[in-house]
Design a protein around this motif. Structure first.
Motif, PDB file in Angstrom:
ATOM      1  N   ILE A  65      -7.237   1.376   1.704  1.00  0.00           N
ATOM      2  CA  ILE A  65      -7.425   1.013   3.110  1.00  0.00           C
ATOM      3  C   ILE A  65      -7.900  -0.432   3.227  1.00  0.00           C
ATOM      4  O   ILE A  65      -7.410  -1.189   4.072  1.00  0.00           O
ATOM      5  N   VAL A  66      -8.820  -0.841   2.371  1.00  0.00           N
ATOM      6  CA  VAL A  66      -9.311  -2.221   2.392  1.00  0.00           C
ATOM      7  C   VAL A  66      -8.172  -3.196   2.077  1.00  0.00           C
ATOM      8  O   VAL A  66      -8.006  -4.220   2.749  1.00  0.00           O
ATOM      9  N   VAL A  67      -7.374  -2.869   1.079  1.00  0.00           N
ATOM     10  CA  VAL A  67      -6.229  -3.716   0.720  1.00  0.00           C
ATOM     11  C   VAL A  67      -5.256  -3.802   1.899  1.00  0.00           C
ATOM     12  O   VAL A  67      -4.749  -4.883   2.226  1.00  0.00           O
ATOM     13  N   ALA A  68      -4.998  -2.680   2.554  1.00  0.00           N
ATOM     14  CA  ALA A  68      -4.081  -2.671   3.693  1.00  0.00           C
ATOM     15  C   ALA A  68      -4.617  -3.513   4.844  1.00  0.00           C
ATOM     16  O   ALA A  68      -3.848  -4.191   5.538  1.00  0.00           O
ATOM     17  N   LEU A  69      -5.921  -3.505   5.065  1.00  0.00           N
ATOM     18  CA  LEU A  69      -6.504  -4.331   6.130  1.00  0.00           C
ATOM     19  C   LEU A  69      -6.373  -5.825   5.816  1.00  0.00           C
ATOM     20  O   LEU A  69      -6.098  -6.628   6.710  1.00  0.00           O
ATOM     21  N   VAL A  70      -6.553  -6.196   4.566  1.00  0.00           N
ATOM     22  CA  VAL A  70      -6.363  -7.595   4.169  1.00  0.00           C
ATOM     23  C   VAL A  70      -4.899  -7.991   4.353  1.00  0.00           C
ATOM     24  O   VAL A  70      -4.584  -9.069   4.871  1.00  0.00           O
ATOM     25  N   ILE A  71      -4.000  -7.098   3.972  1.00  0.00           N
ATOM     26  CA  ILE A  71      -2.570  -7.356   4.147  1.00  0.00           C
ATOM     27  C   ILE A  71      -2.220  -7.459   5.628  1.00  0.00           C
ATOM     28  O   ILE A  71      -1.406  -8.300   6.031  1.00  0.00           O
ATOM     29  N   LEU A  72      -2.846  -6.632   6.467  1.00  0.00           N
ATOM     30  CA  LEU A  72      -2.619  -6.715   7.912  1.00  0.00           C
ATOM     31  C   LEU A  72      -3.000  -8.099   8.432  1.00  0.00           C
ATOM     32  O   LEU A  72      -2.278  -8.685   9.248  1.00  0.00           O
ATOM     33  N   PHE A  73      -4.122  -8.621   7.966  1.00  0.00           N
ATOM     34  CA  PHE A  73      -4.537  -9.966   8.372  1.00  0.00           C
ATOM     35  C   PHE A  73      -3.470 -10.995   8.001  1.00  0.00           C
ATOM     36  O   PHE A  73      -3.099 -11.853   8.808  1.00  0.00           O
ATOM     37  N   VAL A  74      -2.961 -10.919   6.779  1.00  0.00           N
ATOM     38  CA  VAL A  74      -1.924 -11.858   6.331  1.00  0.00           C
ATOM     39  C   VAL A  74      -0.654 -11.690   7.161  1.00  0.00           C
ATOM     40  O   VAL A  74      -0.007 -12.676   7.545  1.00  0.00           O
ATOM     41  N   GLU A  75      -0.297 -10.452   7.471  1.00  0.00           N
ATOM     42  CA  GLU A  75       0.900 -10.195   8.279  1.00  0.00           C
ATOM     43  C   GLU A  75       0.759 -10.766   9.683  1.00  0.00           C
ATOM     44  O   GLU A  75       1.718 -11.309  10.237  1.00  0.00           O
ATOM     45  N   ILE A  76      -0.413 -10.649  10.279  1.00  0.00           N
ATOM     46  CA  ILE A  76      -0.625 -11.216  11.610  1.00  0.00           C
ATOM     47  C   ILE A  76      -0.522 -12.743  11.541  1.00  0.00           C
ATOM     48  O   ILE A  76       0.043 -13.379  12.434  1.00  0.00           O
ATOM     49  N   LEU A  77      -1.049 -13.352  10.481  1.00  0.00           N
ATOM     50  CA  LEU A  77      -0.897 -14.799  10.315  1.00  0.00           C
ATOM     51  C   LEU A  77       0.569 -15.184  10.155  1.00  0.00           C
ATOM     52  O   LEU A  77       1.011 -16.196  10.696  1.00  0.00           O
ATOM     53  N   PRO A  89       0.815  -1.222   0.000  1.00  0.00           N
ATOM     54  CA  PRO A  89       0.000   0.000   0.000  1.00  0.00           C
ATOM     55  C   PRO A  89       0.849   1.273   0.000  1.00  0.00           C
ATOM     56  O   PRO A  89       0.466   2.284  -0.580  1.00  0.00           O
ATOM     57  N   TYR A  90       2.022   1.205   0.623  1.00  0.00           N
ATOM     58  CA  TYR A  90       2.933   2.366   0.643  1.00  0.00           C
ATOM     59  C   TYR A  90       3.367   2.723  -0.777  1.00  0.00           C
ATOM     60  O   TYR A  90       3.310   3.885  -1.179  1.00  0.00           O
ATOM     61  N   ILE A  91       3.761   1.722  -1.535  1.00  0.00           N
ATOM     62  CA  ILE A  91       4.190   1.957  -2.914  1.00  0.00           C
ATOM     63  C   ILE A  91       3.011   2.406  -3.775  1.00  0.00           C
ATOM     64  O   ILE A  91       3.144   3.344  -4.577  1.00  0.00           O
ATOM     65  N   LEU A  92       1.852   1.755  -3.622  1.00  0.00           N
ATOM     66  CA  LEU A  92       0.677   2.145  -4.418  1.00  0.00           C
ATOM     67  C   LEU A  92       0.269   3.590  -4.151  1.00  0.00           C
ATOM     68  O   LEU A  92      -0.058   4.332  -5.078  1.00  0.00           O
ATOM     69  N   TYR A  93       0.279   3.995  -2.872  1.00  0.00           N
ATOM     70  CA  TYR A  93      -0.081   5.373  -2.537  1.00  0.00           C
ATOM     71  C   TYR A  93       0.900   6.346  -3.181  1.00  0.00           C
ATOM     72  O   TYR A  93       0.494   7.342  -3.777  1.00  0.00           O
ATOM     73  N   ASN A  94       2.186   6.052  -3.065  1.00  0.00           N
ATOM     74  CA  ASN A  94       3.187   6.954  -3.630  1.00  0.00           C
ATOM     75  C   ASN A  94       3.130   6.998  -5.147  1.00  0.00           C
ATOM     76  O   ASN A  94       3.366   8.049  -5.748  1.00  0.00           O
ATOM     77  N   MET A  95       2.803   5.879  -5.781  1.00  0.00           N
ATOM     78  CA  MET A  95       2.638   5.894  -7.234  1.00  0.00           C
ATOM     79  C   MET A  95       1.422   6.734  -7.625  1.00  0.00           C
ATOM     80  O   MET A  95       1.431   7.405  -8.650  1.00  0.00           O
ATOM     81  N   THR A  96       0.385   6.712  -6.800  1.00  0.00           N
ATOM     82  CA  THR A  96      -0.827   7.478  -7.093  1.00  0.00           C
ATOM     83  C   THR A  96      -0.568   8.973  -6.944  1.00  0.00           C
ATOM     84  O   THR A  96      -0.941   9.750  -7.817  1.00  0.00           O
ATOM     85  N   ILE A  97       0.069   9.380  -5.842  1.00  0.00           N
ATOM     86  CA  ILE A  97       0.281  10.816  -5.654  1.00  0.00           C
ATOM     87  C   ILE A  97       1.334  11.351  -6.612  1.00  0.00           C
ATOM     88  O   ILE A  97       1.356  12.546  -6.906  1.00  0.00           O
ATOM     89  N   ALA A  98       2.185  10.469  -7.135  1.00  0.00           N
ATOM     90  CA  ALA A  98       3.158  10.906  -8.126  1.00  0.00           C
ATOM     91  C   ALA A  98       2.541  10.945  -9.522  1.00  0.00           C
ATOM     92  O   ALA A  98       3.168  11.421 -10.466  1.00  0.00           O
ATOM     93  N   GLY A  99       1.314  10.446  -9.660  1.00  0.00           N
ATOM     94  CA  GLY A  99       0.634  10.459 -10.948  1.00  0.00           C
ATOM     95  C   GLY A  99       1.027   9.304 -11.844  1.00  0.00           C
ATOM     96  O   GLY A  99       0.710   9.301 -13.027  1.00  0.00           O
ATOM     97  N   LEU A 100       1.701   8.290 -11.295  1.00  0.00           N
ATOM     98  CA  LEU A 100       2.165   7.165 -12.110  1.00  0.00           C
ATOM     99  C   LEU A 100       1.078   6.146 -12.404  1.00  0.00           C
ATOM    100  O   LEU A 100       1.229   5.309 -13.276  1.00  0.00           O
TER     101      LEU A 100
END
Length: 135
Positions: free
Chosen positions: A55-67, A11-22
């Motif tokens: 945010i939804v993607v990050a929450l799914v990733i959080l679940f995987v990270e906790i596992l 999500p960090y990379i996706l957000y930065n790609m979005t605000i950079a217009g990529l």
């Protein structure tokens, strides 16, 4: 080695790609564009913006990270350290970059913090169960 990589970097990379217009967007306003619009049975219109999807993607990733934190493999400590670095990257960018001072980025940063704290808590809890003292 790929299992050691913290997934919150996505999500960090996706957000930065979005605000950079990529990602075909115009920076911050792209986060507010509706990408899903559904007409509900009740007649209401439900929509989800790109920022909400992050945010939804990050929450799914959080679940995987906790596992992932429940495993006591050799790479779990490295994963925790890298997760802490991802959170620090979120925090530094939130404080220093004007385009990162948004509600979406703050929520993503909070999810990264929960990933760090939850990962350490789960690892400590499961490590305590692995220790057996024989008399």
């Amino acid at each position: 080695m790929i299992a050691v990589m913290p997934l919150m970097v996505i999500p960090y990379i996706l957000y930065n790609m979005t605000i950079a217009g990529l990602m075909g967007g115009g920076g911050i306003p792209a986060l507010q564009h509706d990408i899903i619009v559904l007409s509900m049975i009740s007649g209401a219109i439900w929509s989800m913006a790109l920022g909400d999807l992050f945010i939804v993607v990050a929450l799914v990733i959080l679940f995987v990270e906790i596992l992932k934190a429940t495993s006591n493999g050799s790479g779990s400590l490295i994963n925790h350290m890298l997760s802490m670095l991802v959170f620090i990257a979120f925090l530094v960018e939130f404080l220093l970059v004007q385009d990162a001072a948004t509600q979406v980025f703050f929520i993503l940063m909070t999810i990264a913090l929960i990933d760090v704290i939850g990962g350490f808590a789960v690892s400590i809890r499961s490590a305590g169960r692995d220790v057996s003292i024989g008399l």
